[in-house]
Design an enzyme around this catalytic site. Structure first.
Site, PDB file in Angstrom:
ATOM      1  N   LYS A 116      43.681  29.841  32.793  1.00  0.00           N
ATOM      2  CA  LYS A 116      42.753  30.414  32.001  1.00  0.00           C
ATOM      3  C   LYS A 116      43.003  32.048  31.412  1.00  0.00           C
ATOM      4  O   LYS A 116      42.881  33.160  31.729  1.00  0.00           O
ATOM      5  CB  LYS A 116      40.765  30.320  31.698  1.00  0.00           C
ATOM      6  CG  LYS A 116      41.001  29.873  30.486  1.00  0.00           C
ATOM      7  CD  LYS A 116      40.436  30.619  29.455  1.00  0.00           C
ATOM      8  CE  LYS A 116      39.543  32.436  29.553  1.00  0.00           C
ATOM      9  NZ  LYS A 116      40.006  33.325  28.416  1.00  0.00           N
ATOM     10  N   CYS A 156      45.148  48.017  35.532  1.00  0.00           N
ATOM     11  CA  CYS A 156      44.230  49.003  36.453  1.00  0.00           C
ATOM     12  C   CYS A 156      44.568  49.442  37.800  1.00  0.00           C
ATOM     13  O   CYS A 156      43.792  49.911  38.207  1.00  0.00           O
ATOM     14  CB  CYS A 156      43.357  47.528  37.263  1.00  0.00           C
ATOM     15  SG  CYS A 156      44.867  46.664  37.828  1.00  0.00           S
ATOM     16  N   SER A 191      38.305  42.545  33.723  1.00  0.00           N
ATOM     17  CA  SER A 191      36.303  43.673  34.008  1.00  0.00           C
ATOM     18  C   SER A 191      35.374  43.718  34.966  1.00  0.00           C
ATOM     19  O   SER A 191      35.761  42.585  34.983  1.00  0.00           O
ATOM     20  CB  SER A 191      35.883  44.082  32.333  1.00  0.00           C
ATOM     21  OG  SER A 191      35.142  43.358  31.910  1.00  0.00           O
ATOM     22  N   GLU A 240      36.083  53.415  33.028  1.00  0.00           N
ATOM     23  CA  GLU A 240      37.294  53.053  32.636  1.00  0.00           C
ATOM     24  C   GLU A 240      38.137  53.326  31.080  1.00  0.00           C
ATOM     25  O   GLU A 240      36.244  52.931  30.338  1.00  0.00           O
ATOM     26  CB  GLU A 240      37.289  52.060  32.806  1.00  0.00           C
ATOM     27  CG  GLU A 240      38.911  51.186  33.151  1.00  0.00           C
ATOM     28  CD  GLU A 240      39.351  49.599  33.699  1.00  0.00           C
ATOM     29  OE1 GLU A 240      37.817  49.184  33.938  1.00  0.00           O
ATOM     30  OE2 GLU A 240      40.394  49.762  34.087  1.00  0.00           O
ATOM     31  N   GLU A 292      42.645  35.260  25.888  1.00  0.00           N
ATOM     32  CA  GLU A 292      43.080  34.634  24.399  1.00  0.00           C
ATOM     33  C   GLU A 292      43.272  35.992  23.850  1.00  0.00           C
ATOM     34  O   GLU A 292      44.104  35.480  22.311  1.00  0.00           O
ATOM     35  CB  GLU A 292      41.306  34.291  23.985  1.00  0.00           C
ATOM     36  CG  GLU A 292      40.555  35.328  23.538  1.00  0.00           C
ATOM     37  CD  GLU A 292      39.530  35.571  25.003  1.00  0.00           C
ATOM     38  OE1 GLU A 292      40.027  35.590  26.132  1.00  0.00           O
ATOM     39  OE2 GLU A 292      38.347  35.938  24.542  1.00  0.00           O
ATOM     40  N   PHE A 349      44.631  40.668  30.004  1.00  0.00           N
ATOM     41  CA  PHE A 349      44.833  40.618  28.648  1.00  0.00           C
ATOM     42  C   PHE A 349      46.543  41.981  28.856  1.00  0.00           C
ATOM     43  O   PHE A 349      47.488  41.742  28.560  1.00  0.00           O
ATOM     44  CB  PHE A 349      44.901  41.140  27.547  1.00  0.00           C
ATOM     45  CG  PHE A 349      44.605  42.714  27.119  1.00  0.00           C
ATOM     46  CD1 PHE A 349      44.796  43.208  27.142  1.00  0.00           C
ATOM     47  CD2 PHE A 349      42.631  43.382  27.508  1.00  0.00           C
ATOM     48  CE1 PHE A 349      45.149  44.634  27.182  1.00  0.00           C
ATOM     49  CE2 PHE A 349      43.320  44.768  26.989  1.00  0.00           C
ATOM     50  CZ  PHE A 349      43.485  45.874  27.236  1.00  0.00           C
TER      51      PHE A 349
HETATM   52  P1  NAD Z   1      37.805  41.104  30.479  1.00  0.00           P
HETATM   53  O1  NAD Z   1      37.225  41.301  31.041  1.00  0.00           O
HETATM   54  O2  NAD Z   1      37.470  41.269  28.923  1.00  0.00           O
HETATM   55  O3  NAD Z   1      38.797  39.410  29.943  1.00  0.00           O
HETATM   56  C1  NAD Z   1      38.773  38.674  31.172  1.00  0.00           C
HETATM   57  C2  NAD Z   1      38.760  37.005  31.465  1.00  0.00           C
HETATM   58  O4  NAD Z   1      37.470  37.226  31.685  1.00  0.00           O
HETATM   59  C3  NAD Z   1      39.502  37.138  29.746  1.00  0.00           C
HETATM   60  O5  NAD Z   1      40.371  35.576  30.128  1.00  0.00           O
HETATM   61  C4  NAD Z   1      38.561  36.845  29.136  1.00  0.00           C
HETATM   62  O6  NAD Z   1      38.122  35.171  28.029  1.00  0.00           O
HETATM   63  C5  NAD Z   1      37.740  36.526  30.198  1.00  0.00           C
HETATM   64  N1  NAD Z   1      35.888  36.777  29.607  1.00  0.00           N
HETATM   65  C6  NAD Z   1      35.811  37.697  28.390  1.00  0.00           C
HETATM   66  N2  NAD Z   1      34.773  38.236  28.506  1.00  0.00           N
HETATM   67  C7  NAD Z   1      33.749  36.871  29.251  1.00  0.00           C
HETATM   68  C8  NAD Z   1      32.416  36.593  29.994  1.00  0.00           C
HETATM   69  N3  NAD Z   1      31.191  37.536  29.499  1.00  0.00           N
HETATM   70  N4  NAD Z   1      32.438  35.641  29.987  1.00  0.00           N
HETATM   71  C9  NAD Z   1      33.101  34.754  30.830  1.00  0.00           C
HETATM   72  N5  NAD Z   1      34.579  35.035  30.464  1.00  0.00           N
HETATM   73  C10 NAD Z   1      34.680  36.217  29.717  1.00  0.00           C
HETATM   74  O7  NAD Z   1      39.241  42.108  30.862  1.00  0.00           O
HETATM   75  P2  NAD Z   1      40.749  41.884  29.554  1.00  0.00           P
HETATM   76  O8  NAD Z   1      39.466  43.443  28.944  1.00  0.00           O
HETATM   77  O9  NAD Z   1      41.321  41.162  29.193  1.00  0.00           O
HETATM   78  O10 NAD Z   1      41.239  42.669  30.277  1.00  0.00           O
HETATM   79  C11 NAD Z   1      41.704  44.527  31.072  1.00  0.00           C
HETATM   80  C12 NAD Z   1      40.211  44.511  32.332  1.00  0.00           C
HETATM   81  O11 NAD Z   1      40.876  44.060  32.996  1.00  0.00           O
HETATM   82  C13 NAD Z   1      40.278  46.594  32.348  1.00  0.00           C
HETATM   83  O12 NAD Z   1      39.107  46.167  33.082  1.00  0.00           O
HETATM   84  C14 NAD Z   1      41.287  46.203  33.948  1.00  0.00           C
HETATM   85  O13 NAD Z   1      40.813  47.558  34.605  1.00  0.00           O
HETATM   86  C15 NAD Z   1      40.758  44.825  35.380  1.00  0.00           C
HETATM   87  N6  NAD Z   1      42.179  44.909  35.039  1.00  0.00           N
HETATM   88  C16 NAD Z   1      41.967  44.801  36.996  1.00  0.00           C
HETATM   89  C17 NAD Z   1      42.769  44.348  38.184  1.00  0.00           C
HETATM   90  C18 NAD Z   1      42.424  44.658  38.957  1.00  0.00           C
HETATM   91  O14 NAD Z   1      43.875  44.229  39.967  1.00  0.00           O
HETATM   92  N7  NAD Z   1      41.717  44.884  39.608  1.00  0.00           N
HETATM   93  C19 NAD Z   1      43.910  44.291  37.258  1.00  0.00           C
HETATM   94  C20 NAD Z   1      44.149  43.789  35.738  1.00  0.00           C
HETATM   95  C21 NAD Z   1      43.623  44.211  34.701  1.00  0.00           C
END
Ligand code: NAD
Length: 485
Positions: free
Chosen positions: A174, A282, A227, A376, A177, A150
């Site tokens: 994808k 991140c 994450s 985090e 959401e 997000f």
């Molecule tokens: P998230 O992991 O909750 O969601 C990421 C994606 O995974 C979304 O599209 C979501 O729909 C999907 N998702 C969520 N739960 C799932 C599950 N149980 N099974 C399968 N798919 C699932 O992350 P977020 O809250 O949207 O974003 C924040 C996180 O992203 C932070 O931890 C941040 O550090 C990380 N991030 C990392 C980088 C990097 O380059 N390392 C860059 C941007 C964000």
């Protein structure tokens, strides 16, 4: 509702999802209803994969110099619509307009890089023996998927879209959401730039659609950003299904501040790094290790952080749960004996009472075993730990399981070099608060911040989005019969 209900984008057009499940999309800025997003089922993914498979033969056979013409035009469209696209990012994510505009400018830079791929993706050729040549070329994989978080509704999708498509693949995106609006405009503008139907498709949804992507037999590669918890799930599931996968996870980035650091410059960088995009980066500085006598710098950090005001130059965090989680971390640290020098809890912006804001927060006296030091937080919070030596600081940095970024603030080249060599992070900064490498250098962390080989952007992305074909050619009869015959 400000925007009409969001639809999937499949085979060059918007189509309603048939799953019957949907979610509301609310702006973190003021709690207003923006739209609804469908939570698609496997049928939508089937249609998208079918469209992408149909488009792949012609797109992959289009010479790369022709394919990148789409991205020259797309870049111009991003520039033309910069204000509208920035506003959309701001509304759905909650960041400030300036931050959203900077995000869109980064999308333009990422697109520019893709237009340079013909210069970088040339294969090799060598006459390996008399009259016999070997050559290599980068061949696209087929249908690929990109799953995004997000915090950057447009930039993170642009880490994968221009490179993967310019290299000849067809893609299913994808989106998160929580921020599904920008992806629709990306799809429309790519089409307007001349991208053939089916090359780029957007399927909205949640966990079940991610699982379906990981399981789909006709998706060759999956890039994931989110994450660490979900990165692990996606990496394991996609690779168990024999797909190529690069999964970027969470982070806990350490800034190590030496007593000789320039106070003003350091304070400005630390405050900007911890609070930019409301700490939802991140690459944000989340932990600071103050080495030796640096009270004067800590004091300057607090002064700088006080200039960052929710609703003015500080955006909102993504939702109520996030705000509550961040505030819980602060409360817990305080209860454990840490000192909250600047407290961002209970921030309210007049006229936007339903917005989800957290003010900049500086916590001193943090012990390395506290949750604010190890986990985090993903909010505008910096946890300051104190050490006597740089080795103790490095020990703390090295012990954290993540490895996205680490920075050192010093005027001493020897100390800078010492930290550069020993920090356990994929992206290291010297006097830089957010050490994101610019194109053509690639973006990617280490340890639990990334699963898979290589990096997602820059030159490194070529290896991820293509496979190497090695061809041996013998035209010359004089080559005769030898072990290659
Ligand atoms: P998230 O992991 O909750 O969601 C990421 C994606 O995974 C979304 O599209 C979501 O729909 C999907 N998702 C969520 N739960 C799932 C599950 N149980 N099974 C399968 N798919 C699932 O992350 P977020 O809250 O949207 O974003 C924040 C996180 O992203 C932070 O931890 C941040 O550090 C990380 N991030 C990392 C980088 C990097 O380059 N390392 C860059 C941007 C964000």
């Amino acid at each position: 509702m400000k925007y009409s209900p969001i639809q999937n984008f499949i085979d060059g057009g918007f189509v309603p999802a048939t799953s019957g499940r949907s979610m509301t999309v609310v702006s973190p800025l003021d709690g207003s209803l923006l739209s609804t997003v469908p939570l698609s089922d496997a049928d939508a993914l089937e249609s998208a994969v079918a469209a992408a498979r149909k488009a792949f033969p012609a797109w992959s056979r289009t010479p790369i110099k022709e394919r990148v013409q789409v991205f020259f035009r797309y870049k111009t469209l991003l520039e033309k619509h910069l204000d509208e696209l920035s506003t959309l990012v701001m509304e759905e994510n909650g960041k400030t307009y300036d931050e959203a505009k900077a995000e869109m400018e980064k999308c333009i830079e990422l697109t520019e890089f893709a237009t340079s791929l013909p210069q970088l993706v040339t294969g090799e050729v060598l006459e390996v023996s008399r009259g016999v040549e070997c050559r290599t070329e980068h061949v696209p994989l087929g249908v690929v998927a990109s799953i995004v978080p997000f915090n950057f509704p447009s930039m993170v999708p642009h880490w994968s879209i221009p490179n993967a498509l310019a290299l000849g693949n067809c893609m299913i995106l994808k989106p998160s959401e929580k921020v599904p609006l920008s992806s629709g405009r990306i799809a429309e503008l790519l089409k307007e730039a001349g991208l053939p139907d089916g090359v780029f498709n957007v399927v909205h949804g949640d966990t079940s659609i991610v699982e379906a992507i990981c399981d789909h037999p006709h998706i060759e590669a999956v890039s994931f950003v989110g994450s660490t918890r979900v990165a692990r799930i996606v990496y394991q599931r996609a690779t168990a299904n024999y797909k190529r996968c690069l999964a970027l996870g969470g982070a806990k980035n350490h800034l190590m501040v030496m007593p000789d650091a320039l106070p003003d410059m350091t304070a400005q960088n630390v405050a900007a790094s911890m609070s930019g995009c409301a700490g939802q980066r991140c690459m944000a500085a989340s932990a600071m290790v103050a080495v030796g006598e640096v009270d004067h710098i800590v004091q300057r950090i607090v002064e700088e952080a006080k200039k960052i005001v929710p609703g003015q130059n500080l955006g909102a965090v993504i939702n109520k749960e996030s705000k509550e989680r961040i505030e819980r971390y602060i409360t817990e640290a305080e209860a454990q004996g840490a000192k909250v020098l600047l407290d961002g809890r209970n921030a309210v912006v007049a006229g936007k009472e339903e917005g989800t804001y957290v003010g900049p927060t500086v916590i001193d006296g943090v012990r390395p075993d506290m949750a604010v030091a190890t986990e985090e937080i993903f909010g505008p919070v910096i946890s300051i730990m104190r050490t006597k030596t740089v080795d103790e600081a490095l020990k703390i940095e090295n012990a954290n399981p993540y490895g996205n970024a680490a920075s050192v603030f010093t005027q001493n080249g020897g100390v800078a070099r010492y930290v550069m060599e020993r920090a356990s992070a994929g992206m290291v900064g010297v006097n830089v608060g957010v050490p994101v490498p610019r194109e053509p250098f690639s973006f990617g962390g280490w340890n639990e911040s990334k699963f898979g080989v290589g990096d997602i952007t820059g030159k490194s992305s070529i290896a991820f989005w293509t496979k190497l074909k090695k061809t041996t050619i013998k035209w010359n009869p004089e080559a005769g019969v030898n072990w290659m015959s």
